[in-house]
Enzyme design. Structure first.
Site, PDB file in Angstrom:
ATOM      1  N   PHE A 265     -10.641  -6.514  -5.707  1.00 18.96           N
ATOM      2  CA  PHE A 265     -10.624  -7.066  -4.319  1.00 18.96           C
ATOM      3  C   PHE A 265     -10.198  -6.172  -3.371  1.00 18.96           C
ATOM      4  O   PHE A 265      -9.345  -6.410  -2.681  1.00 18.96           O
ATOM      5  CB  PHE A 265      -9.531  -8.278  -4.579  1.00 18.96           C
ATOM      6  CG  PHE A 265      -9.665  -9.160  -5.479  1.00 18.96           C
ATOM      7  CD1 PHE A 265     -10.852  -9.922  -5.671  1.00 18.96           C
ATOM      8  CD2 PHE A 265      -9.265  -8.864  -7.016  1.00 18.96           C
ATOM      9  CE1 PHE A 265     -10.984 -10.964  -6.895  1.00 18.96           C
ATOM     10  CE2 PHE A 265      -9.256  -9.751  -8.207  1.00 18.96           C
ATOM     11  CZ  PHE A 265     -10.139 -10.817  -8.031  1.00 18.96           C
TER      12      PHE A 265
ATOM     13  N   ASP B 133      -5.652  -7.570  -6.377  1.00 19.07           N
ATOM     14  CA  ASP B 133      -5.264  -8.671  -4.882  1.00 19.07           C
ATOM     15  C   ASP B 133      -6.061  -9.609  -4.539  1.00 19.07           C
ATOM     16  O   ASP B 133      -6.988  -9.452  -3.479  1.00 19.07           O
ATOM     17  CB  ASP B 133      -5.007  -7.099  -3.897  1.00 19.07           C
ATOM     18  CG  ASP B 133      -4.400  -8.214  -2.551  1.00 19.07           C
ATOM     19  OD1 ASP B 133      -3.873  -8.969  -2.673  1.00 19.07           O
ATOM     20  OD2 ASP B 133      -4.741  -7.525  -1.456  1.00 19.07           O
TER      21      ASP B 133
ATOM     22  N   CYS C 278      -1.370 -14.477  -3.109  1.00 19.82           N
ATOM     23  CA  CYS C 278      -1.298 -15.038  -1.585  1.00 19.82           C
ATOM     24  C   CYS C 278      -1.494 -16.472  -1.767  1.00 19.82           C
ATOM     25  O   CYS C 278      -1.687 -16.971  -0.889  1.00 19.82           O
ATOM     26  CB  CYS C 278      -2.041 -14.294  -0.694  1.00 19.82           C
ATOM     27  SG  CYS C 278      -3.894 -14.483  -1.133  1.00 19.82           S
TER      28      CYS C 278
ATOM     29  N   SER D  44     -16.340  -8.218  -3.987  1.00 20.10           N
ATOM     30  CA  SER D  44     -18.076  -9.010  -3.984  1.00 20.10           C
ATOM     31  C   SER D  44     -18.497  -8.767  -2.284  1.00 20.10           C
ATOM     32  O   SER D  44     -19.591  -9.413  -2.311  1.00 20.10           O
ATOM     33  CB  SER D  44     -17.588 -10.565  -4.177  1.00 20.10           C
ATOM     34  OG  SER D  44     -16.600 -11.080  -3.514  1.00 20.10           O
TER      35      SER D  44
ATOM     36  N   ARG E  28       0.956  -1.252   0.059  1.00 18.46           N
ATOM     37  CA  ARG E  28       0.053   0.048   0.048  1.00 18.46           C
ATOM     38  C   ARG E  28       0.807   1.111   0.179  1.00 18.46           C
ATOM     39  O   ARG E  28       0.755   2.124  -0.806  1.00 18.46           O
ATOM     40  CB  ARG E  28      -0.994  -0.047   1.367  1.00 18.46           C
ATOM     41  CG  ARG E  28      -1.732  -1.022   1.254  1.00 18.46           C
ATOM     42  CD  ARG E  28      -2.968  -1.112   2.455  1.00 18.46           C
ATOM     43  NE  ARG E  28      -3.758  -2.244   2.476  1.00 18.46           N
ATOM     44  CZ  ARG E  28      -3.602  -2.978   3.269  1.00 18.46           C
ATOM     45  NH1 ARG E  28      -2.880  -2.731   4.592  1.00 18.46           N
ATOM     46  NH2 ARG E  28      -4.125  -4.192   3.500  1.00 18.46           N
TER      47      ARG E  28
HETATM   48  N1  SAH Z   1      -6.431  -5.690  -1.133  1.00 18.28           N
HETATM   49  C1  SAH Z   1      -7.200  -5.992   0.198  1.00 18.28           C
HETATM   50  C2  SAH Z   1      -7.513  -7.465   0.605  1.00 18.28           C
HETATM   51  C3  SAH Z   1      -8.054  -8.383  -0.354  1.00 18.28           C
HETATM   52  S1  SAH Z   1      -8.469  -9.743   0.237  1.00 18.28           S
HETATM   53  C4  SAH Z   1      -6.764  -5.198   1.392  1.00 18.28           C
HETATM   54  O1  SAH Z   1      -5.629  -4.489   0.978  1.00 18.28           O
HETATM   55  O2  SAH Z   1      -7.284  -5.125   2.557  1.00 18.28           O
HETATM   56  C5  SAH Z   1      -9.353 -10.534  -1.061  1.00 18.28           C
HETATM   57  C6  SAH Z   1     -10.651 -10.070  -1.163  1.00 18.28           C
HETATM   58  O3  SAH Z   1     -11.387 -10.265  -2.302  1.00 18.28           O
HETATM   59  C7  SAH Z   1     -11.855 -10.178  -0.016  1.00 18.28           C
HETATM   60  O4  SAH Z   1     -12.200  -8.778   0.324  1.00 18.28           O
HETATM   61  C8  SAH Z   1     -13.104 -10.972  -0.713  1.00 18.28           C
HETATM   62  O5  SAH Z   1     -14.151 -10.451  -0.438  1.00 18.28           O
HETATM   63  C9  SAH Z   1     -12.747 -10.424  -2.071  1.00 18.28           C
HETATM   64  N2  SAH Z   1     -13.220 -11.438  -3.176  1.00 18.28           N
HETATM   65  C10 SAH Z   1     -12.890 -12.795  -3.088  1.00 18.28           C
HETATM   66  N3  SAH Z   1     -13.499 -13.102  -4.448  1.00 18.28           N
HETATM   67  C11 SAH Z   1     -13.989 -12.189  -5.208  1.00 18.28           C
HETATM   68  C12 SAH Z   1     -14.486 -12.018  -6.504  1.00 18.28           C
HETATM   69  N4  SAH Z   1     -14.768 -13.092  -7.287  1.00 18.28           N
HETATM   70  N5  SAH Z   1     -14.850 -10.841  -6.694  1.00 18.28           N
HETATM   71  C13 SAH Z   1     -14.635  -9.706  -5.929  1.00 18.28           C
HETATM   72  N6  SAH Z   1     -14.057  -9.930  -4.807  1.00 18.28           N
HETATM   73  C14 SAH Z   1     -13.791 -10.993  -4.490  1.00 18.28           C
END
Ligand code: SAH
Length: 408
Positions: free
Chosen positions: A239, A312, A352, A263, A213
């Site tokens: 995400f 991410d 990850c 999502s 970040r």
């Molecule tokens: N970038 C974030 C962490 C991401 S964790 C940060 O810095 O805090 C992964 C995220 O992806 C979660 O919030 C989960 O709700 C979301 N997610 C999982 N599958 C998804 C999809 N197909 N489309 C959109 N979001 C999704």
């Protein structure tokens, strides 16, 4: 020391990884299965020739049969656990509490406490136990955790899927000591967050992305400088969860417009609140609850163009077996992400998944770029933040890969 532990012998020539500092013994390396040991009980590991290798806990039904807690002939007791916690706490002095008061305090094997995660959110601790052996040691950990950190409360979030492998049940959040409020105010590099330790994903926040970040901010500023004075810089955070990357981008300059996509409806509501909480006008930005793949397909079809794209995703490969399917998903995601990126735009692509290596991720970028006839300049390659230490002898526990690149 007088403590006696049941002894386990390895097969010949299986001691090398442990001598190098690895902490796992696979079931196939055991010469005989310890009979008098209860599942999760403590054992002493010796080589075939009888050389002492370490002490740890045993599980009769998992591939990783033993995880070492020490490589010395010392008792595994409350004092040892306290030393581990103290050592972990010392490392986290790198954080200036005025700027950052949320971080991972205990990172499992990386901090010499296999199977245990403890995250600190300001005055409270949130723990996750992933193994049966650590579950049995947990009663010994509560007091030193509170005393060594001065925390006001300790919450146990035993809802990780990893527990199933060990035959452990998934539990509701459970207060182990003190108080843990439904919402904790925390800071990361000066950005303010409201964290829900009881219901948030994982323990409430994705602490492992802190330095990614921070690294993003300079690219946003450079982009703004290039586009200013007339335009705005457009950042797409896919995400986004509760908006970590989005906030850093939006706080970099007023002329930034961020689109956050996730999502999870609660995560998106939290992201919106975080904007206001940091003095930003949320109405200048866009918050989308959607599947990222569907969103990107649509954005591409409409010819959307962003200056910076962050990808991410959650772990697509939870095991080695899921690799090829996961690689396809990463390729598709990165291709879609690149297709909405303007020429010379910046892409941050993360994975990850432990089963996906850095080479896999860069290979994915390469294939995606080739399909779109674009060129990739790799700018920075990052892994975990320093509060997620990785043992040198256990490179396979390094799960997070992040590549900043420019797409020409
Ligand atoms: N970038 C974030 C962490 C991401 S964790 C940060 O810095 O805090 C992964 C995220 O992806 C979660 O919030 C989960 O709700 C979301 N997610 C999982 N599958 C998804 C999809 N197909 N489309 C959109 N979001 C999704």
């Amino acid at each position: 020391m007088s403590t006696v532990y049941p002894q386990v012998r390895l097969k010949p020539q299986r001691e090398e990884p442990l001598l190098n500092g690895h902490l796992w013994v696979f079931s196939g390396a055991l010469q005989q299965v310890p009979r008098e040991v209860e599942p999760g009980g403590l054992v002493e590991v010796r080589s075939a020739s009888g050389q002492f290798l370490g002490r740890g806990y045993y599980h009769p039904h998992t591939d990783i049969a033993i995880r070492l807690l020490t490589r010395r002939e010392e008792p595994i007791d409350a004092a040892l656990l306290r030393r581990r916690i103290r050592r972990a706490q010392e490392l986290r002095r790198v954080f200036d509490p005025a700027l950052t008061n949320i971080y991972r305090l205990i990172h499992s094997e990386g901090d010499g406490l296999p199977g245990l995660i403890v995250d600190r959110y300001a005055e409270v601790l949130v723990a996750q136990v992933h193994t049966l052996g650590m579950e049995r040691l947990l009663p010994l950990l509560v007091e030193p955790l509170l005393e060594e950190t001065g925390a006001r409360g300790l919450l146990l979030r035993n809802d990780s899927q990893a527990r199933r492998r060990e035959g452990l049940a998934l539990e509701e959040p459970r207060l182990l000591a003190g108080e843990v409020p439904p919402e904790v105010e925390g800071r990361e590099n000066g950005v303010r967050y409201l964290i829900d330790p009881w219901r948030g994903q994982k323990t409430g926040f994705f602490l492992d992305q802190r330095d990614k970040r921070a690294a993003l901010a300079k690219y946003v500023r450079a982009m703004v400088a290039e586009i200013a004075p007339e335009g705005v810089a457009r950042v797409l955070n896919c995400f986004s969860y509760t908006g970590g990357f989005s906030l850093v981008a939006a706080l970099s300059d007023q002329r930034v417009r961020v689109t956050s996509v996730d999502s999870s409806q609660p995560a998106m509501e939290a992201a919106r609140r975080h904007f206001a909480f940091n003095g930003l006008d949320a109405d200048q930005h866009t918050f989308v609850v959607a599947d990222v793949f569907a969103y990107l397909e649509e954005a591409r079809a409409q010819g959307a163009r962003f200056d910076i794209v962050v990808l991410d995703p959650p772990a697509f490969a939870r095991s080695q077996g899921a690799r090829s399917q996961a690689l396809r998903a990463y390729r598709r995601l990165n291709m879609l992400g690149m297709s909405v990126l303007r020429p010379a735009g910046i892409l941050l692509s993360c994975s990850c998944s432990g089963a996906i290596g850095l080479d896999d991720l860069s290979g994915t970028l390469s294939l995606a770029a080739r399909a779109l006839d674009r060129e990739v300049q790799v700018l920075e390659v990052l892994t975990h933040s320093c509060d997620h230490p990785v043992r040198l002898a256990m490179p396979e526990t390094l799960y997070l890969k992040a590549i900043f690149c420019r797409l020409l």
